[in-house]
Scaffold this active site. Structure first.
Site, mmCIF file in Angstrom:
data_model
loop_
_atom_site.group_PDB
_atom_site.id
_atom_site.type_symbol
_atom_site.label_atom_id
_atom_site.label_comp_id
_atom_site.label_asym_id
_atom_site.label_seq_id
_atom_site.Cartn_x
_atom_site.Cartn_y
_atom_site.Cartn_z
ATOM 1 N N GLU A 155 0.819 -1.213 0.000
ATOM 2 C CA GLU A 155 0.000 0.000 0.000
ATOM 3 C C GLU A 155 0.856 1.267 0.000
ATOM 4 O OE1 GLU A 155 -3.141 0.067 -0.432
ATOM 5 O OE2 GLU A 155 -3.959 -1.862 0.249
ATOM 6 N N ASP A 214 -4.250 -9.913 -8.373
ATOM 7 C CA ASP A 214 -4.619 -9.014 -9.473
ATOM 8 C C ASP A 214 -3.487 -8.140 -10.027
ATOM 9 O OD1 ASP A 214 -4.608 -7.648 -7.068
ATOM 10 O OD2 ASP A 214 -6.617 -6.823 -7.263
ATOM 11 N N GLU A 259 -18.473 -7.111 -3.260
ATOM 12 C CA GLU A 259 -17.112 -7.629 -3.166
ATOM 13 C C GLU A 259 -17.019 -9.043 -3.731
ATOM 14 O OE1 GLU A 259 -14.286 -5.256 -0.891
ATOM 15 O OE2 GLU A 259 -15.207 -5.162 -2.878
ATOM 16 N N GLU A 274 -12.533 -0.400 -10.256
ATOM 17 C CA GLU A 274 -12.042 -1.299 -11.306
ATOM 18 C C GLU A 274 -12.948 -1.374 -12.536
ATOM 19 O OE1 GLU A 274 -9.616 -2.028 -7.851
ATOM 20 O OE2 GLU A 274 -11.805 -1.966 -8.064
ATOM 21 N N THR A 329 -1.329 0.897 -10.258
ATOM 22 C CA THR A 329 -2.564 0.239 -9.864
ATOM 23 C C THR A 329 -3.427 1.117 -8.958
ATOM 24 O OG1 THR A 329 -3.456 -1.893 -9.127
ATOM 25 C CG2 THR A 329 -1.684 -0.919 -7.786
#
Length: 535
Positions: A79, A220, A313, A334, A437
């Protein structure tokens, strides 16, 4: 539209911090890490993309004055990289466009670049493992805690090459790109015999702990960074890795344009679910030119959005409904991200319909007095008392770019800036931005602005080797230095090196970035396919 008009003012609410909550712990974020002013960094380049130049300038000044990473905080390596390092790098490269007065030597120097480098150096201890795969958490002051778990998710290992390679190219220090590449190659080396990777791995032993293989949570952005790293660096090895994975993914996880979770060694279905995080996949497919498959998968995901007014989710595909305790929608970006990429590729109006639906849903369901709240349960639209930083960094940005065809991000190379650096002229802002991302755009041309530093270093070393070789031929003895006594002597060019490091004197063969006016499937990044055939 009301939401898009209100976003600019929302972003002016000064130094945001992520509110504490169970979601933060699940992502490995320590509550104390909110002293980063994380959301402020995460939302910074969104300000410029929305046109709020004055607020961008103000926030840059605030960060330069008050940001400090010398704190006793346990931070998520993943993160911190995508949000903090990525956000600072993007803001650094966009500073001049935003009217910020930059220092001499920019973009190869600057206060935001130094902050990005400082943050990245705090993460480097995590990579000191036998495999080169990083721990998931690091203490910014003390390094990796002695009792730190060695189990890290795949995405937490393979999501560094975009930020770290950019940092290496801008600063001239190869350590960042080197550790990112080593981690990528370690995952590649440990894939299963059928070509899949699992969800979590022990970074010390390289043993897979969670063996579910798919394209969603925990995996991902590893696949995403193979493609985007290939685009950014024009790296065929990274692209070939992804294409091999893509074959295995199609063979074992794809069913009727849905992607399920399977056992990584056997290929048997383990979870017949769609996760909202998987909705990036159609956008990624568009980047490799697989637009038809991308659209079919996107339309599957869009039916889920229309069913609930957002993406839960987890969604059970056979049952056609949400999964227990996974009914929430934290305003993830996304699906909107994929809509933006695909609209740039196809101009299909159905993608604008998704954008309209998203704007109306978010405005109607989640808007509160002080921002936009996470939807706790899409079945009854109950709200949670939090707003994730990725809403401002990603969801807002991708929505805006979907509806703003003239934004500078969409530049097709017809407009650009010429910047004079200590290493020569540099072309910037010509388009082809690569989003990390967390949706922080990186100008790939910037990676060429500072590279002469390395070339000149090689030239100096080549001259030194020639000198030592000449001395040897003339039979002039070389004086031994303290470095030489420790095994670091300069030797002749036939097989050795200077300072104990082997150096190939051959110059880099990477071609300069070009932005030709070509059809969609020949362009870079948000404009389409990866490699140009200039032969």
């Amino acid at each position: 539209m009301a939401l898009l008009r209100s976003l600019g003012s929302l972003l002016c609410l000064c130094a945001f911090r992520i509110p504490a909550g169970p979601g933060a712990a699940a992502r490995g974020l320590d509550v104390a890490s909110y002293r980063f002013s994380l959301t402020l960094i995460d939302a910074l380049d969104t300000l410029l993309i929305l046109g709020n130049v004055t607020e961008f300038q103000r926030v840059v000044a605030v960060l330069q004055e008050g940001l400090d990473f010398d704190i006793d905080v346990n931070a998520s390596v993943f993160e911190t990289n995508i949000r903090v390092v990525g956000g600072l790098l993007s803001a650094h490269l966009l500073s001049k466009k935003a009217g910020v007065e930059v220092e001499v030597g920019w973009p190869c120097s600057g206060p935001l670049l130094r902050l990005a480098e400082e943050a990245a150096r705090k993460l480097l201890p995590a990579f000191q493992t036998p495999t080169g795969m990083p721990y998931g958490t690091v203490n910014l002051l003390h390094g990796v805690n002695p009792g730190e778990t060695p189990v890290t998710c795949t995405a937490g290992i393979g999501t560094f090459i975009v930020e770290f390679a950019t940092l290496s190219h801008l600063t001239g220090d190869p350590v960042f790109e080197d550790v990112a590449r080593k981690a990528l190659k370690a995952l590649w080396k440990n894939r299963s015999d059928i070509g899949l990777v699992g969800n979590h791995i022990d970074v010390v032993t390289a043993k897979w702990v969670a063996q579910d293989a798919g394209i969603g949570a925990g995996v991902d952005s590893y696949f995403e960074y193979l493609v985007k790293g290939a685009i950014l660096l024009q790296d065929k090895e990274l692209m070939s890795m992804f294409l091999e994975y893509n074959k295995a993914i199609k063979n074992y996880t794809k069913f009727d344009d849905w992607y399920l979770w399977v056992q990584m060694y056997k290929g048997t279905v383990s979870m017949p679910v769609f996760q909202s995080l998987e909705a990036y996949w159609p956008g990624l497919q568009s980047l490799i030119g697989d637009v038809d498959n991308a659209m079919r998968t996107f339309l599957n995901y869009y039916t889920v959005w229309k069913q609930f007014g957002g993406l839960p989710e987890f969604y059970n595909i056979p049952q056609g409904y949400t999964v227990d305790k996974r009914e929430g929608y934290p305003l993830r970006p996304e699906l909107i991200e994929s809509a933006m990429y695909l609209y740039r590729a196809t101009r299909d109006p159905i993608l604008l319909e998704l954008g309209r639906d998203a704007v109306e849903s978010i405005e109607k369901i989640s808007k509160v007095d002080c921002g936009f709240a996470t939807i706790k349960d899409l079945r009854d639209h109950r709200l949670d008392n939090r707003m994730e930083s990725f809403f401002l960094a990603e969801t807002v940005k991708y929505l805006y770019l979907l509806f703003d065809p003239d934004n500078f991000i969409h530049n097709d190379g017809s407009d650009f800036d010429v910047v004079i650096t200590p290493y020569g002229e540099c072309i910037l802002n010509a388009g082809g931005y690569v989003f990390n991302t967390e949706a922080h755009p990186i100008d790939p041309a910037a990676l060429h602005c500072c590279r002469k530093r390395k070339e000149e270093q090689w030239e100096v070393e080549d001259l030194m080797q020639e000198f030592y070789s000449l001395q040897k031929k003339k039979k002039f003895p070389l004086k031994q230095t303290s470095d030489c006594a420790e095994g670091g002597c300069a030797k002749d060019p036939a097989g050795a090196s200077l300072g104990g490091k082997k150096r190939n004197s051959k110059k880099s063969s990477h071609s300069l970035l070009s932005c030709p006016s070509q059809s969609f499937n020949s362009k870079l990044a948000v404009l389409g396919q990866v490699f140009l055939d200039n032969t």
